[in-house]
Design a protein around this motif. Sequence first.
Motif, short mmCIF file in Angstrom:
data_model
loop_
_atom_site.label_atom_id
_atom_site.label_comp_id
_atom_site.label_asym_id
_atom_site.label_seq_id
_atom_site.Cartn_x
_atom_site.Cartn_y
_atom_site.Cartn_z
N GLU A 80 41.47 34.54 42.78
CA GLU A 80 40.18 34.01 43.35
C GLU A 80 39.04 34.99 43.34
N HIS A 81 39.23 36.32 43.55
CA HIS A 81 38.31 37.29 43.35
C HIS A 81 37.93 37.57 42.14
N LEU A 82 38.66 37.72 41.17
CA LEU A 82 38.43 37.81 39.58
C LEU A 82 37.68 36.60 39.14
N GLY A 83 38.21 35.36 39.43
CA GLY A 83 37.44 34.40 38.89
C GLY A 83 38.30 33.81 37.48
N GLU A 84 38.31 32.75 37.17
CA GLU A 84 39.20 32.08 36.13
C GLU A 84 38.71 32.84 34.73
N ASP A 85 37.56 33.01 34.58
CA ASP A 85 36.85 33.70 33.40
C ASP A 85 37.67 35.02 33.16
N HIS A 86 37.85 35.85 34.03
CA HIS A 86 38.36 37.13 33.94
C HIS A 86 39.94 37.07 33.97
N MET A 87 40.41 36.06 34.59
CA MET A 87 42.00 35.75 34.62
C MET A 87 42.51 35.32 33.39
N LEU A 88 41.62 34.60 32.51
CA LEU A 88 41.84 34.16 31.01
C LEU A 88 41.19 35.19 30.18
N ARG A 123 40.13 38.73 58.07
CA ARG A 123 38.79 39.06 57.93
C ARG A 123 38.04 40.04 58.94
N ALA A 124 38.59 39.74 60.12
CA ALA A 124 37.93 40.35 61.38
C ALA A 124 38.31 42.19 60.76
N HIS A 160 32.77 49.63 47.47
CA HIS A 160 33.09 49.02 46.10
C HIS A 160 33.54 47.66 46.59
N GLY A 161 33.58 47.03 47.56
CA GLY A 161 33.81 45.70 48.04
C GLY A 161 35.13 45.69 48.55
N ALA A 162 35.64 44.52 49.26
CA ALA A 162 36.87 44.23 49.94
C ALA A 162 37.23 42.85 49.86
N ILE A 163 38.47 42.55 50.00
CA ILE A 163 39.00 41.35 50.28
C ILE A 163 40.09 41.29 51.28
N SER A 164 40.35 40.08 51.90
CA SER A 164 41.45 39.86 52.93
C SER A 164 42.41 38.96 52.54
N LEU A 165 43.67 38.89 53.13
CA LEU A 165 44.81 38.15 52.76
C LEU A 165 44.41 36.68 53.12
N ASP A 166 43.42 36.66 54.25
CA ASP A 166 43.24 35.46 54.81
C ASP A 166 41.79 34.73 53.96
N GLY A 167 41.64 35.21 53.04
CA GLY A 167 40.65 34.42 52.25
C GLY A 167 39.19 35.27 51.94
N GLY A 168 39.11 36.16 52.74
CA GLY A 168 37.77 36.80 52.87
C GLY A 168 37.32 37.47 51.66
N ILE A 169 36.23 37.51 51.14
CA ILE A 169 35.89 38.32 49.62
C ILE A 169 34.49 39.06 50.02
N ARG A 172 30.48 43.78 45.84
CA ARG A 172 29.46 44.94 46.12
C ARG A 172 28.17 44.45 46.26
N ASN A 173 27.41 45.50 46.58
CA ASN A 173 25.79 45.17 46.93
C ASN A 173 25.62 44.25 47.79
N GLY A 174 26.24 44.18 48.76
CA GLY A 174 26.20 43.19 49.83
C GLY A 174 26.38 41.60 49.71
N ILE A 175 27.15 41.19 48.57
CA ILE A 175 27.34 39.80 48.07
C ILE A 175 28.68 39.37 48.67
N ILE A 176 28.51 38.46 49.40
CA ILE A 176 29.97 37.81 50.15
C ILE A 176 30.13 36.40 49.56
N SER A 177 31.39 36.10 49.31
CA SER A 177 31.74 34.94 48.75
C SER A 177 32.42 34.13 49.57
N LEU A 178 31.96 32.94 50.02
CA LEU A 178 32.00 31.85 50.94
C LEU A 178 32.83 30.76 50.62
N GLY A 179 33.44 29.77 51.22
CA GLY A 179 34.21 28.74 50.87
C GLY A 179 35.51 28.94 50.22
#
Length: 1588
Positions: A1334-1342, A1468-1469, A1480-1489, A1492-1499
């Motif tokens: 989910e962090h990489l996205g389908e374009d990078h996975m493929l 996420r907590a 350099h960014g971070a992710i959590s196992l419960d879905g938090g993404i 970099r540069n203050g961008i947060i992925s929601l949904g």
Amino acid sequence: MALVRSTKRPIVELDDEMEKVYKFRVLLPNGTSVGLTFHEPGDEIMMNEFMENIKREYFRTINAAERVKVKRKVLWKSNDIHVEDVSGIKFRKRIPFKHFKPYKCHFIRLYDGTNEIADTFENMWDLTPDTDLLKELPEEYTFETALADLIDNSLQAVWSNKSTERRLVSVTIDEQKIMIFDTGPGMDGSDENSIVKWGKMGASLHRSSREQAIGGKPPYLTPFFGMFGYGGPIASMHLGRSALVSSKTKDSKKVYTLRLERDALLRRSDQTWQTGGGLRSPLEDELRESPQSSFTKVEIFEPKIRSLDAFKLQCRLKDIYFPYIQCDEMSTTGKTQRPIEFQVNGDDLAEIEGGEVAITNLHSCNGPEFVIQLRFSISQANTASSRGSRALREANARLRCVYFPIVEGEENINRILEKLDRGYGIAENFDTFCRVSVRRLGRLLPDARWGRLPFMEPKLKKGDKAQLLKRCCMRVKCIVETDAGFNPTPSKTDLAHHHPYTTTLKNFGNRHPEKDNDTHVDIYRGGKPLSLSQLEKEYQDWVFQMHDGYDEEMDCGEDEPVLVVNPCNKKALGISSDVVRVHKVIRRKGASWRSGQKVKILKGAAAGCHKNNIYATLEYILVEGFQGDVGGSARLICRPLDLPDDKGSLLSVSDGNASLDIHGSLSIPISVIDLGKFEAINDTEWNFHLEKQRQKAPSTIDILNAQHCQQLELNGALPLDAPVCAGHDPPREIVAVVRPVDFSSSSASRTLDQKYILKVDQEMYMEVKFSGEGKDCVDGEHIYGERVKPSSRNGFHGLYIFSLERKITWLFERAGIYTFSFSANFPVFAVKRCEKKVIVKPSSNVGKWRHVNGEKFRSRDLSVGSCLPPISIACFDVYGNRVAFTCIPEVLVKLDMKGRSPIHVDKVKVELSSNKMTFKVKDMMIESGDIDKIRPDYKATLVICSQDELFSVHVPCQVAPGPLCHIKLQSSNLGRCLLPGIVIEKIKLEMLDALGNHVKKGLEVHVNVDGFCFLDRAGPRRKVDDEGCVDLSGLLKVSGGYGKNVSLSVHLDERLIFKEEFHVEKRELRTISTVPEYCRAGYKLKDIVFEVVNAKGAIDEAIHDEVKCGQSHTLMIKSESLGIDDPTNYTFKHGRCTIPVIEVPSGQNVFHFEVAHAHHPELHMNFKIHVLQDPKAEPNEVVETHDLDGRFPLLSDSSHSVPKDIDFLVKSIINDEKDLENDIFRIGLRVGNHEDKLKSLFDRKEAIEQDIYDIQNAIIEPQLSSQLDCLVNGKEFISKQIARKGDTAAAVICNLSKTNQLQESQPYLKQDIIGIVALLGIVNDITVSRIFAEHLGEDHMLAVVCKSHAVASALEKYENDGKVDRRHALHAAARELGISINRRFLVICLEDIRPYTGKFEGKNPQRKLALPDPLLPTGEIPRGFLGYAVNMINPDIHYLHIRTTAGHGLRETLFYLLFGELQVFETRADMQRAYSCIKHGAISLDGGIMKRNGIISLGYREPEVCFPVIMPEVPMDFARDTIEILSQIEDKKLELLSTNDEITKENRAYCKSVKKFQKKKEWYKKLMDYKEPLVRGSLLEYKSNINE
């Protein structure tokens, strides 16, 4: 507009689209204040509405308060009510918000039309500190250190003033008030310059300036002293009961005030510190003192001053801030400058004469100073976790060594000490004089009064100059000036003791530095680097240079000297010169000193005279060098009183050469005369001390008995007469004395006699050893040791009183032998010793039982139904001494289960050992079905106690259930109304042992299903969950057809434990329409109705086609005669289905067709219709067909049309027969080809399985093989998922790889294309796989990964106009597969990636990156941090050894490019708490993404393509050979999967061909049987017509 109460402002970044928030602190006329916050209020607010908000918040605050002081009422309805801001602007009708900046707190005053207006306001400022700071408060705080903390703040403030602005720090102290005034920039109420930061611990910004004070030019006058952020409030509260801070900036018109009340802050119970404040106009004297109109004034009331010496305080502050008061190094001309104007009680400190620094400088020599520059740094490995913290990585110091010579026979240091002792109370002597003082950023650290640094110690141990160097080094003082890289103590009186730079500075010059200190020091002198050896040599040369040029000890004596040239014992004599003059008479300090004179050398005068006064005879006076030489030292040779004459020094002359042998005499410096510590005595005193010396001769050490101790009022008797029981009260004190030579035991009396107790000024050592029962006393355990000096009690002297009270708490409680040894070492006499023993036996009071093999018991797995291991129990008295049992005890055994009803163990056996020291309990068996009560940890306590339960043993243990014995099925809908396709919503298999306990979690069983299928991918292997069950709820789907038997069984280790069968309800397909047996060709059967009925014959209306609801019920017709490749499906409606029309085909004699449910083939019906063919008519003839009364005619009406030639029918039959024979032959040939191919495929499968078996048995375990199978299946599933992405390049490459077309069509691509990103890495958890994808996205996975840019360029060709040429490269290969690449795709060139260049963890093939753990500002690793993503994904086994030309693998190239230093957290907590250390960014196992540069992925998005998963227990650090073999196994398993797919397809084709063959064969037979009578009948009819 929304109004909320004022809260602490979060840190936000302004954005044009952000919600605008306005905050106000309203100061009410009755001395209270309230906070208001407005969200999106619009352009303005009317005054009446604004007042209502203030009024509402005011009364809310009053009602919430516990205790409210009576305040005057606010006139809310006054006609003159209005507000005024800090600039003096008044608002009466409306308040425009454009006048105020959003997100900042603004102060406004409310006026209600009266003259009674308060000056101070309650709770105006919030000073609540961070609770972590309260742990760092300084422990030792004095008046001076507290005052200096406040002056530090002022000094740092005025330092920022311009050169044209006044820099004044003024301190005024009296009994009523302390005031510190400075002309710094001041403070106001704004967020960035708030006066709150002065009073709130940890809020000051001065600490952030620390790094600016690192480096620079000595003496580092950059007063950024701030370290901890609590100097202001803590210091002011230490000095007095209350404080008032007043401050003004240049731009503000008002003075902001803040009041601190110590008692009010301490009374706070709600953990918040709020205090009052106010606004006022500046005073005239304040503006007069500060021409620039900015200042800060701290007034402390009711100061804690007992007695104040103003002059001493002025001198002390001048010492502390001396370089800021007057400095010679800030001017290029050498002129003394005054950086700061410093006043104390109106006196300018620059004009004050006095202070330790000034006095010390006055008595130093005028010679050159020894100056070195040191640069401290910590190795890069230790600073990796603190990247960017310059304060930790660097520090600088300048060391200035100053020489204080001896002048006219007197040490200048002694002159300094005389003045300091008289005026400043510094009680030091020449030996203890502070040889090192430290200034940090120019500020003196008062408690940093150190001895010499190691490099200042004399390094010459032997030789002529060793003694001289030793004396001269004592005349050197080092002034250490450091920058902010060094940390002070919280009170800023010394350097932080355990800081690595402090440790290194104190050990500077030590040849053996501490092992754990990785600090590096660079040494410079005069700009040139020095090694430690060079430094020591230059320092030694400088010391000798100072001695030769400035020391003046003594010139000559009053008699003719004897010259001793090249004395051989310079070290013993204490000289270094090659020539020494021996005098017998000198004159010093106005007195004459002669050889043979009786003298007294006072305690502490010189080395060897530290403890007592020494009485001696003056023998000689030694003077170094020839008469007139400069720098020579003088020594006094004295023979101690207790040294015989023949042991003293001896001066002899032989052949004109003189020599002096000192023997046992002492050599002391002549400076002891100057110090007044060398006195002449008369014969009476000499004889008195001579007699006293004789009386002091020690003989033995004796221990006083109880009677003597009672006389001294001491409890000091050891029980030496007989053994005692454990628990005997030990004596509080033990008294030892030294007996003289004439003492004997017969002379001892019942009372003490002082004449038999020597008063010896010598320490005595007592050692207490303990030996257990049956052990040797010689090697006893040391339990206590103490050294004491003699003391007096009740008029008796020479008593060595050893206090035992509270020092050995268990003395005489352990059984054994206690040995008390006393020893003392007397000079000239031998060492005296005394030893006493006390025997202690165990107590008769039983205290407890204790097991003696509990660890062995706990280490074993205990289970229900099996015998527990034996346990041995011993008996101990109340003091823990082991005692014997008197008889075999009767015991109770039970299992305590966490407060629940215990389980009693009835059948036990008890045995007593032969020595009766232990009894053993064995044959214990737990038989209970209540073990589920202690799930899941199964922790319990085995209790073995006596019958009266007075004594018991508790053994923690784990009692697990027994092995799996039977299984109980729990299901709500299994066994009734079982229909195909339904999912069993609730089904649990309870795994039970023989006693009904649920088995342990993690037990793996094999669940076999027949007629069911699993909806997940876990397969038949299932593990028992926390509840002791295998939960299959929602995972089982009925796959068996109607009327079929299905079953569920469980095996454990190939043993059947459970099996149960179920029956799927029966359904039957039937038709309510009539289908004729004979029909002519081309006829249409219309509206044939079918219905599905249950066993009772009732229509099942649930058979209803609703695709939206996931129910598909359709009917299809299958018939080879119809020639339909894709049969039409007819939908069921409430159990019925109607086929509109079925046309009887021509060209066949029998029409077979089957009607079946599309998804349930068991619901089917077969029909057979005999087809009657019409003879072909001539072109000019018409063959008509009609229905007669609803009947289907077999042939056309012969009365209307009769064929002309009967051969037509015969030829038709012959042609049909030949066609059928050809079809049967062709289909049979096809069946044979399928059989041959199947045989070949099965042979290939067997060979592959054998290869896999041989390789697996050679290197890997079955569990690993199973995991690799799962990995292969997972990769195959992902490959299929990618292949479904039909319009992507990844799908093309996956399909080409399976069919090996890539190598055939594009061989150069196959060699250099590594693969797809999703298939190059593996992870050990499905959650990690999903969040990574989910962090990489389908374009990078493929994305397609290639080795080089050249290969990437070859994947696509272009036409002249720039469009993609789909006839070449990868697009051509896609077209061959019937695929079109219709979107862009990413290609990653491995050689072009900038790789990771740091270190790696260990040397395993995975090559994980050695990235430093993130650290919070507290220095701790964030909670929930799992690692870096780049290290949590491993290259697939096939690609472990892929390397670029530079030798870099996939992890440091591809995965580092994709993930970088992406951090992985558990929740996420956890990720939010670690926000400050995420770069350099971070992710959590419960879905938090968080990118970099203050961008947060929601949904949320469920990725279709993830990374393959392998279980974490599978090791990945294989050797290279093993990896190659595993790669072969995986290739073989992939080939096996491909072969199985081919077998499945081929077998399906074979079955279809066999079915067609059988149908053709039956059709042929039926055709022959059918047409023979037809032809015969037709012929007879024809003949009959002719006859007619």
